[in-house]
Design an enzyme around this catalytic site. Structure first.
Site, short mmCIF file in Angstrom:
data_model
loop_
_atom_site.label_atom_id
_atom_site.label_comp_id
_atom_site.label_asym_id
_atom_site.label_seq_id
_atom_site.Cartn_x
_atom_site.Cartn_y
_atom_site.Cartn_z
N ASP A 22 33.40 20.76 28.38
CA ASP A 22 34.33 20.58 26.99
C ASP A 22 35.56 20.01 27.32
OD1 ASP A 22 31.93 22.29 26.79
OD2 ASP A 22 33.31 23.59 25.62
N1 DQQ Z 1 31.63 25.53 26.59
C1 DQQ Z 1 30.75 25.84 25.51
C2 DQQ Z 1 31.87 26.53 24.55
C3 DQQ Z 1 32.37 27.39 25.42
C4 DQQ Z 1 32.72 26.40 26.63
C5 DQQ Z 1 30.23 24.64 25.02
C6 DQQ Z 1 32.75 27.23 27.95
O1 DQQ Z 1 31.16 27.25 23.49
O2 DQQ Z 1 33.58 27.86 24.62
O3 DQQ Z 1 29.97 23.60 25.92
O4 DQQ Z 1 33.04 26.55 28.80
#
Ligand code: DQQ
Length: 541
Positions: A22
């Site tokens: 992300d």
């Molecule tokens: N990636 C998810 C999120 C979390 C993060 C979404 C963890 O919900 O915070 O891809 O790497």
């Protein structure tokens, strides 16, 4: 098998090596754009996640800095997960993020970090004030499905922010609402801002947009005059797509009501109908625009990711605004990307007859930007639309791929094609007649089924409907081609599809670009321009 280094992208964001996911906390600050992102410093798979940090003058050339946030306090000791940045009243940026507080359970807690030295335009060091944490999973909150705080907005003397959640014991995804007067002490509102029976909402995002068709963006706290609508986005863990609704926000009642009440479940709008997840927007005060960033995972095998030594890229930053119809958003690659364009190659006024195709020559298209304007000569032969697929573009395209002959279309591009055309990724349109209200229906697809001769690849067909008036016969397509990614924008950015592909022959200078028509109706390319793309500074790689 051997994984070719030629599959590593050239102008899409990535660090020199290892896993990324992300985008986190994007912002503009004192002359620099900042991008933080979920990063594993130890390998090409998800794990050991920290907030890596890069800065840029133009969102295209990137310089890597030291990681911004790493586990260090009891409430983030076992992980620093996604979050956002908010500019406080005195201009100081504050990061809200999710920490994992227990070793074995993914117990999720919201934390805050502040710059150690707010006069440093590079914001190199971050501290975690001792009033952490700012929100814990009390009764009524599912402690392992409680994460990804948004950028906060200021209204009626209070800050507000959302945290993604899943109501305990249900499938109800929700945007849990918090308020604060001082950005330190946060109180949960009785009601979530919004919820739906969709499963967990990861990475919510909430922001105002200006009047339909206006391309200017608004500060996240803008409210009242000048604000036409609000947008609420969530990333659905279950489907791995980013959905949004356009609606009305009342900051006194603290309610958000989507314009399309069934929009959460039927004909759901997606930012992108392909490989694009956990996205986040921010307001760019320099160019007064809202910019969208999103993560594109690999579709390659884990074994290949490990062999390559890297996994994951960020999509090209996109400007995002409300479509003239007011019903959906439009996205377009930020204009700074055009600085990477080399000499243009032009094709004009070329008719492609049924079953024909032609090659666009004069450039190496493996790292390119292609814009095409098509003109359909007649809609008479369009296939009838089967309403059974009204909510399932992907299934429709899975059945009617690029090689399945049609009436009007399939027509579009074959990108990353080998010389013998055994390998090719098709990005195309197909037009049906007798859709809703008797209107034609336009389907946009990205079909990777022939993209590679490498066995055992994940090759999902992606598709979305395009809400455009094709009665004039005109429709445009832009594709950003970058070695193992094809990022496409249909009808000026009404429908977007990012796709990851891994050719075995159509690599580097052996990749070709064609226009094809597998329909029964002539298609005219009124104009096609293609540019080879230069490589920007990319985090030192
Ligand atoms: N990636 C998810 C999120 C979390 C993060 C979404 C963890 O919900 O915070 O891809 O790497």
């Amino acid at each position: 098998s051997i994984v070719s280094p030629l599959l590593r992208t050239g102008y899409h964001f990535q660090p020199p090596m290892n896993w990324i996911n992300d985008p986190n906390g994007p912002l503009y600050y004192k002359g620099w754009y900042h991008l933080f992102y979920q990063y594993n410093p130890k390998g090409a798979v998800w794990g050991n996640i920290i907030w890596a940090h890069s800065v840029s003058r133009d969102l295209i050339n990137w310089i890597a800095l030291e990681p911004a946030i790493t586990p260090s306090i009891p409430t983030d000791k076992y992980g620093v997960w996604s979050g956002s940045t908010t500019l406080l009243h005195d201009g100081t940026p504050a990061i809200l993020y999710t920490g994992i507080g227990r070793p074995d359970t993914n117990y999720q807690i919201q934390n805050i970090a502040l710059p150690k030295n707010a006069s440093d335009p590079l914001l190199r060091e971050w501290t975690k004030p001792d009033y952490n944490p700012i929100a814990v999973p009390v009764a009524g909150i599912n402690a392992t499905q409680f994460r990804d705080p948004t950028t906060a907005w200021f209204a009626g003397g209070r800050w507000r922010m959302l945290v993604g959640g899943l109501r305990p014991g249900t499938l109800r995804g929700e945007a849990i609402l918090y308020r604060s007067r001082d950005f330190k002490r946060w109180v949960r509102a009785k009601h979530p801002l919004h919820s739906a029976l969709t499963g967990m909402w990861e990475c919510p995002d909430f922001y105002p947009v200006a009047k339909a068709g206006a391309e200017r963006g608004l500060d996240t706290s803008a409210y009242g005059a000048g604000v036409a609508k609000h947008v609420l986005k969530n990333s659905l863990d279950l489907t791995r797509y980013d959905y949004y609704t356009v609606g009305t926000y009342d900051n006194t009642a603290e309610r958000y009501v989507p314009d399309n009440p069934t929009g959460d479940v039927y004909r759901r709008l997606q930012y992108d109908y392909g490989n694009f997840y956990a996205s986040k927007t921010f307001f760019d005060p320099v160019k007064q625009r809202r910019i969208l960033l999103g993560w594109a995972n690999e579709s390659d095998s884990v074994a290949h990711d490990k062999a390559k030594g890297w996994a994951g890229i960020q999509a090209i930053p996109r400007k995002i605004w409300l479509d003239p119809s007011g019903k959906q958003l439009v996205q377009w690659p930020i204009e700074e990307l055009e600085k990477l364009r080399g000499k243009p190659v032009n094709v004009g006024d070329k008719v492609v007859m049924p079953g024909q195709h032609f090659e666009v020559t004069g450039l190496h298209s493996y790292q390119s930007d292609v814009e095409v304007s098509f003109e359909v000569s007649s809609l008479d032969k369009a296939e009838p639309f089967d309403p059974a697929y009204a909510n399932d573009a992907q299934k429709l395209c899975g059945m009617k791929g690029a090689d399945v002959k049609g009436g009007v279309g399939p027509f579009g591009l074959w990108v990353l094609a080998s010389a013998d055309l055994a390998e090719k990724t098709a990005v195309f349109f197909r037009v049906f007649k007798d859709g809703y209200g008797g209107k034609p229906v336009v389907l946009m697809c990205s079909d990777p089924s022939k993209s590679s001769l490498t066995p055992d690849l994940y090759k999902p067909t992606f598709a979305g409907f395009v809400d455009t008036d094709i009665s004039s016969g005109k429709i445009s397509l832009r594709s950003l081609i970058d070695r193992s990614v094809v990022e496409s924008f249909g009808a000026g950015g009404k429908t977007c599809i990012l796709s990851r592909v891994y050719p075995s022959m159509a690599l580097g200078k052996d990749a070709h670009l064609h226009v094809f028509n597998n329909g029964a109706t002539d298609i005219k390319v009124s104009r096609l321009t293609a540019w080879e793309m230069k490589k920007p500074l990319m985090n030192g790689a």
